[in-house]
Design an enzyme around this catalytic site. Sequence first.
Site, PDB file in Angstrom:
ATOM      1  N   HIS A  48       0.842  -1.193   0.000  1.00  0.00           N
ATOM      2  CA  HIS A  48       0.000   0.000   0.000  1.00  0.00           C
ATOM      3  C   HIS A  48       0.873   1.237   0.000  1.00  0.00           C
ATOM      4  O   HIS A  48       1.781   1.373   0.800  1.00  0.00           O
ATOM      5  CB  HIS A  48      -0.951   0.018   1.200  1.00  0.00           C
ATOM      6  CG  HIS A  48      -2.039  -1.000   1.087  1.00  0.00           C
ATOM      7  ND1 HIS A  48      -2.962  -0.981   0.080  1.00  0.00           N
ATOM      8  CD2 HIS A  48      -2.312  -2.086   1.824  1.00  0.00           C
ATOM      9  CE1 HIS A  48      -3.780  -1.997   0.212  1.00  0.00           C
ATOM     10  NE2 HIS A  48      -3.410  -2.697   1.266  1.00  0.00           N
TER      11      HIS A  48
ATOM     12  N   ARG B 269       2.623   2.694  -5.081  1.00  0.00           N
ATOM     13  CA  ARG B 269       2.499   3.491  -6.300  1.00  0.00           C
ATOM     14  C   ARG B 269       3.062   4.890  -6.103  1.00  0.00           C
ATOM     15  O   ARG B 269       3.283   5.620  -7.049  1.00  0.00           O
ATOM     16  CB  ARG B 269       1.048   3.549  -6.742  1.00  0.00           C
ATOM     17  CG  ARG B 269       0.150   4.294  -5.755  1.00  0.00           C
ATOM     18  CD  ARG B 269      -1.326   4.126  -6.075  1.00  0.00           C
ATOM     19  NE  ARG B 269      -2.158   4.716  -5.073  1.00  0.00           N
ATOM     20  CZ  ARG B 269      -2.478   4.160  -3.915  1.00  0.00           C
ATOM     21  NH1 ARG B 269      -2.006   2.974  -3.612  1.00  0.00           N
ATOM     22  NH2 ARG B 269      -3.260   4.770  -3.064  1.00  0.00           N
TER      23      ARG B 269
ATOM     24  N   ASP C 277      -2.105  -8.482  -2.735  1.00  0.00           N
ATOM     25  CA  ASP C 277      -2.850  -7.280  -3.098  1.00  0.00           C
ATOM     26  C   ASP C 277      -1.893  -6.346  -3.817  1.00  0.00           C
ATOM     27  O   ASP C 277      -0.730  -6.232  -3.447  1.00  0.00           O
ATOM     28  CB  ASP C 277      -3.369  -6.614  -1.819  1.00  0.00           C
ATOM     29  CG  ASP C 277      -4.020  -5.273  -2.070  1.00  0.00           C
ATOM     30  OD1 ASP C 277      -4.710  -5.130  -3.084  1.00  0.00           O
ATOM     31  OD2 ASP C 277      -3.829  -4.374  -1.239  1.00  0.00           O
ATOM     32  N   GLY C 278      -2.380  -5.693  -4.826  1.00  0.00           N
ATOM     33  CA  GLY C 278      -1.566  -4.698  -5.517  1.00  0.00           C
ATOM     34  C   GLY C 278      -1.226  -5.125  -6.930  1.00  0.00           C
ATOM     35  O   GLY C 278      -0.667  -6.190  -7.153  1.00  0.00           O
ATOM     36  N   GLY C 279      -1.607  -4.297  -7.867  1.00  0.00           N
ATOM     37  CA  GLY C 279      -1.246  -4.531  -9.257  1.00  0.00           C
ATOM     38  C   GLY C 279      -2.106  -5.534  -9.997  1.00  0.00           C
ATOM     39  O   GLY C 279      -1.835  -5.828 -11.157  1.00  0.00           O
TER      40      GLY C 279
ATOM     41  N   ARG D 170      -4.820  -6.281 -12.207  1.00  0.00           N
ATOM     42  CA  ARG D 170      -5.638  -5.481 -13.124  1.00  0.00           C
ATOM     43  C   ARG D 170      -6.369  -6.322 -14.166  1.00  0.00           C
ATOM     44  O   ARG D 170      -7.175  -5.801 -14.918  1.00  0.00           O
ATOM     45  CB  ARG D 170      -4.769  -4.453 -13.855  1.00  0.00           C
ATOM     46  CG  ARG D 170      -4.012  -3.496 -12.958  1.00  0.00           C
ATOM     47  CD  ARG D 170      -4.964  -2.490 -12.316  1.00  0.00           C
ATOM     48  NE  ARG D 170      -4.230  -1.514 -11.527  1.00  0.00           N
ATOM     49  CZ  ARG D 170      -3.981  -1.632 -10.229  1.00  0.00           C
ATOM     50  NH1 ARG D 170      -4.417  -2.682  -9.572  1.00  0.00           N
ATOM     51  NH2 ARG D 170      -3.314  -0.702  -9.577  1.00  0.00           N
TER      52      ARG D 170
ATOM     53  N   GLY E  81      -8.467  -3.777  -5.695  1.00  0.00           N
ATOM     54  CA  GLY E  81      -8.974  -2.520  -5.165  1.00  0.00           C
ATOM     55  C   GLY E  81      -9.256  -1.520  -6.262  1.00  0.00           C
ATOM     56  O   GLY E  81     -10.396  -1.142  -6.512  1.00  0.00           O
ATOM     57  N   ARG E  82      -8.216  -1.101  -6.922  1.00  0.00           N
ATOM     58  CA  ARG E  82      -8.356  -0.028  -7.895  1.00  0.00           C
ATOM     59  C   ARG E  82      -9.366  -0.342  -9.009  1.00  0.00           C
ATOM     60  O   ARG E  82     -10.192   0.516  -9.328  1.00  0.00           O
ATOM     61  CB  ARG E  82      -6.992   0.320  -8.480  1.00  0.00           C
ATOM     62  CG  ARG E  82      -6.995   1.715  -9.075  1.00  0.00           C
ATOM     63  CD  ARG E  82      -5.630   2.169  -9.450  1.00  0.00           C
ATOM     64  NE  ARG E  82      -4.739   2.155  -8.294  1.00  0.00           N
ATOM     65  CZ  ARG E  82      -3.480   2.471  -8.334  1.00  0.00           C
ATOM     66  NH1 ARG E  82      -2.928   2.816  -9.471  1.00  0.00           N
ATOM     67  NH2 ARG E  82      -2.735   2.433  -7.261  1.00  0.00           N
TER      68      ARG E  82
END
Length: 132
Positions: free
Chosen positions: A22, A25, A53-55, A57, A76-77
């Site tokens: 977290h 970025r 978690d993270g990236g 997509r 998340g994003r």
Amino acid sequence: MTVEDAVLAAEHGVEGILISNHGGRQLDCSQATIDVLSDITDAVGDKLEVYVDGGIRSGSDVLKALALGARAVFIGRPVLYGLACNGEEGVKAVLRILREEFIRAMALTGCSRLSDISRSLLVSRSDLLSKL
């Protein structure tokens, strides 16, 4: 984000960990979670569950994370983008797209079950560099 922390968690009876960077970025020197995932899963084996978690997509990102040993992925994003674009329906659309991409990636790699997903599906950076 480190093997040492994951091993400590396993030694202290933790049942699962979430690998996350977290804020990564915002720090250009931070490692990507996918880059530390296999080292961590190798180190802890089946002593605890590893989530990442993270990236994430795309559905193929989900496949890669599972192949590297993650038990599950968090997103998340993409969900936030769907929410901002079209509210609840946007979130549903994002989840549908990710699911369809994941199923397609499984089919294209010859996986008919989750248990078929393994590291052998992936080409490592060292494999690529050795062929140069």
